[in-house]
Write a protein that holds these residues in place. Structure first.
Motif, PDB file in Angstrom:
ATOM      1  N   ILE A 235      80.247  59.579  51.513  1.00 50.78           N
ATOM      2  CA  ILE A 235      78.841  58.911  51.464  1.00 50.78           C
ATOM      3  C   ILE A 235      78.950  58.132  50.132  1.00 50.78           C
ATOM      4  N   LYS A 236      79.857  58.354  49.267  1.00 48.74           N
ATOM      5  CA  LYS A 236      79.806  57.756  47.941  1.00 48.74           C
ATOM      6  C   LYS A 236      80.686  56.698  48.124  1.00 48.74           C
ATOM      7  N   ALA A 237      81.697  56.690  48.728  1.00 52.93           N
ATOM      8  CA  ALA A 237      82.370  55.200  49.094  1.00 52.93           C
ATOM      9  C   ALA A 237      81.392  54.539  49.972  1.00 52.93           C
ATOM     10  N   PHE A 238      80.645  54.852  50.748  1.00 49.84           N
ATOM     11  CA  PHE A 238      79.857  54.047  51.834  1.00 49.84           C
ATOM     12  C   PHE A 238      78.727  53.170  50.604  1.00 49.84           C
ATOM     13  N   ASP A 239      78.028  54.173  49.612  1.00 40.82           N
ATOM     14  CA  ASP A 239      77.365  53.576  48.881  1.00 40.82           C
ATOM     15  C   ASP A 239      77.756  52.411  47.901  1.00 40.82           C
ATOM     16  N   ILE A 240      79.255  52.562  47.574  1.00 38.76           N
ATOM     17  CA  ILE A 240      79.879  51.636  46.746  1.00 38.76           C
ATOM     18  C   ILE A 240      80.064  50.359  47.810  1.00 38.76           C
ATOM     19  N   VAL A 241      80.437  50.522  48.787  1.00 43.52           N
ATOM     20  CA  VAL A 241      80.751  49.330  49.647  1.00 43.52           C
ATOM     21  C   VAL A 241      79.488  48.622  49.911  1.00 43.52           C
ATOM     22  N   ALA A 242      78.351  49.432  50.359  1.00 40.13           N
ATOM     23  CA  ALA A 242      77.002  49.019  50.446  1.00 40.13           C
ATOM     24  C   ALA A 242      76.425  47.851  49.654  1.00 40.13           C
ATOM     25  N   GLU A 243      76.716  48.196  48.364  1.00 44.37           N
ATOM     26  CA  GLU A 243      76.221  47.355  47.349  1.00 44.37           C
ATOM     27  C   GLU A 243      76.682  46.078  47.297  1.00 44.37           C
ATOM     28  N   LEU A 244      77.996  45.943  47.894  1.00 44.53           N
ATOM     29  CA  LEU A 244      78.517  44.736  47.842  1.00 44.53           C
ATOM     30  C   LEU A 244      78.420  43.928  49.304  1.00 44.53           C
ATOM     31  N   PHE A 245      77.664  44.388  50.095  1.00 49.90           N
ATOM     32  CA  PHE A 245      77.484  43.962  51.526  1.00 49.90           C
ATOM     33  C   PHE A 245      76.181  43.197  51.816  1.00 49.90           C
ATOM     34  N   ASP A 246      75.997  42.015  52.397  1.00 53.38           N
ATOM     35  CA  ASP A 246      75.164  41.351  52.809  1.00 53.38           C
ATOM     36  C   ASP A 246      74.417  41.634  54.022  1.00 53.38           C
ATOM     37  N   ASP A 247      75.096  41.931  55.262  1.00 50.36           N
ATOM     38  CA  ASP A 247      74.624  41.966  56.571  1.00 50.36           C
ATOM     39  C   ASP A 247      73.975  43.445  56.653  1.00 50.36           C
ATOM     40  N   ASP A 248      72.432  43.513  56.618  1.00 43.82           N
ATOM     41  CA  ASP A 248      71.759  44.686  56.530  1.00 43.82           C
ATOM     42  C   ASP A 248      71.634  45.297  57.920  1.00 43.82           C
ATOM     43  N   ASP A 249      71.815  44.472  59.025  1.00 46.83           N
ATOM     44  CA  ASP A 249      71.823  44.889  60.321  1.00 46.83           C
ATOM     45  C   ASP A 249      73.300  45.915  60.506  1.00 46.83           C
ATOM     46  N   LEU A 250      74.328  45.082  60.316  1.00 47.91           N
ATOM     47  CA  LEU A 250      75.699  45.771  60.394  1.00 47.91           C
ATOM     48  C   LEU A 250      75.752  47.103  59.737  1.00 47.91           C
ATOM     49  N   LEU A 251      74.945  46.850  58.363  1.00 50.26           N
ATOM     50  CA  LEU A 251      75.093  48.191  57.488  1.00 50.26           C
ATOM     51  C   LEU A 251      74.041  49.282  58.022  1.00 50.26           C
ATOM     52  N   ASP A 252      73.068  48.833  58.527  1.00 50.01           N
ATOM     53  CA  ASP A 252      72.325  49.752  59.074  1.00 50.01           C
ATOM     54  C   ASP A 252      72.737  50.731  60.369  1.00 50.01           C
ATOM     55  N   TYR A 253      73.486  49.911  61.035  1.00 50.42           N
ATOM     56  CA  TYR A 253      74.358  50.500  62.368  1.00 50.42           C
ATOM     57  C   TYR A 253      75.472  51.339  61.882  1.00 50.42           C
ATOM     58  N   PHE A 254      76.252  50.923  61.006  1.00 50.47           N
ATOM     59  CA  PHE A 254      77.223  51.489  60.364  1.00 50.47           C
ATOM     60  C   PHE A 254      76.655  52.932  59.740  1.00 50.47           C
ATOM     61  N   GLU A 255      75.564  52.981  58.929  1.00 48.37           N
ATOM     62  CA  GLU A 255      75.053  54.141  58.495  1.00 48.37           C
ATOM     63  C   GLU A 255      74.576  54.976  59.356  1.00 48.37           C
ATOM     64  N   LYS A 256      73.918  54.623  60.386  1.00 47.03           N
ATOM     65  CA  LYS A 256      73.360  55.416  61.414  1.00 47.03           C
ATOM     66  C   LYS A 256      74.525  56.093  62.066  1.00 47.03           C
ATOM     67  N   THR A 257      75.415  55.491  62.504  1.00 49.41           N
ATOM     68  CA  THR A 257      76.616  55.826  63.595  1.00 49.41           C
ATOM     69  C   THR A 257      77.596  56.731  62.666  1.00 49.41           C
ATOM     70  N   TRP A 258      78.231  56.129  61.704  1.00 46.76           N
ATOM     71  CA  TRP A 258      79.330  56.857  61.041  1.00 46.76           C
ATOM     72  C   TRP A 258      78.963  57.571  59.616  1.00 46.76           C
ATOM     73  N   ILE A 259      77.830  57.492  59.011  1.00 45.23           N
ATOM     74  CA  ILE A 259      77.566  57.932  57.588  1.00 45.23           C
ATOM     75  C   ILE A 259      76.554  59.203  57.962  1.00 45.23           C
ATOM     76  N   GLY A 260      75.441  58.563  58.445  1.00 50.73           N
ATOM     77  CA  GLY A 260      74.185  59.554  58.542  1.00 50.73           C
ATOM     78  C   GLY A 260      73.157  58.724  57.940  1.00 50.73           C
ATOM     79  N   GLU A 261      72.169  58.579  58.519  1.00 52.91           N
ATOM     80  CA  GLU A 261      70.894  57.845  57.647  1.00 52.91           C
ATOM     81  C   GLU A 261      70.239  58.967  56.774  1.00 52.91           C
ATOM     82  N   ARG A 262      69.612  58.226  55.524  1.00 57.51           N
ATOM     83  CA  ARG A 262      68.945  59.044  54.789  1.00 57.51           C
ATOM     84  C   ARG A 262      67.883  59.471  55.497  1.00 57.51           C
TER      85      ARG A 262
END
Length: 151
Positions: A6-33
């Protein structure tokens, strides 16, 4: 390491532009807040299922490419889509004989399957990175691992 996903995801998410892809990845692989309280919902796929850090430490292959390679090679040796039971049985016997020879060679100290040099070197680099893993330097670790990924 599983505990740092989760900490690694948060680091990468800060550098990422595509919110749709980020939301999908978070829901599928990380777990939504969670909307209320703290923490996250369970992801669709548990971190232990897809995180390969522990597999690499244990010396287990990171992917099933070897199995896929065997399957493709076997399918080409069978050479027809729907073989008769007799033809399939004969191909299985030949495959078993091949594996028995390979096992004997391995027991004698021979290296049976040689991997391409580029993949051996990639594994050596990743092994060095994993061996030097320090969770306090997670951003740098992710950057170093990403530098070894080829698309």
């Amino acid at each position: 390491m599983i505990g740092d996903v989760i900490k690694a995801f948060d680091i990468v998410a800060e550098l990422f532009d595509d919110d749709d892809l980020l939301d999908y990845f978070e829901k599928t692989w990380i777990g939504e807040r969670k909307r209320r309280g703290v923490g996250r919902k369970d992801p669709q796929f548990a971190h232990q299922l897809w995180n390969v850090y522990d597999r690499f430490i244990a010396g287990v292959p990171r992917s099933n490419n070897a199995v896929e390679g065997w399957h493709n090679a076997f399918a080409s040796r069978v050479s027809i889509n729907h073989p008769t039971i007799i033809k399939l049985t004969e191909k299985n016997r030949r495959e078993q004989s091949k594996f028995e020879i390979d096992i004997a060679k391995i027991l004698q100290g021979h290296e049976v399957k040689t991997r391409k040099l580029m993949y051996k070197k990639l594994d050596e680099r990743i092994e060095r990175l994993v061996g030097a893993y320090d969770s306090s330097q997670l951003g740098q670790y992710l950057s170093n691992v990403a530098a070894n990924i080829y698309l």
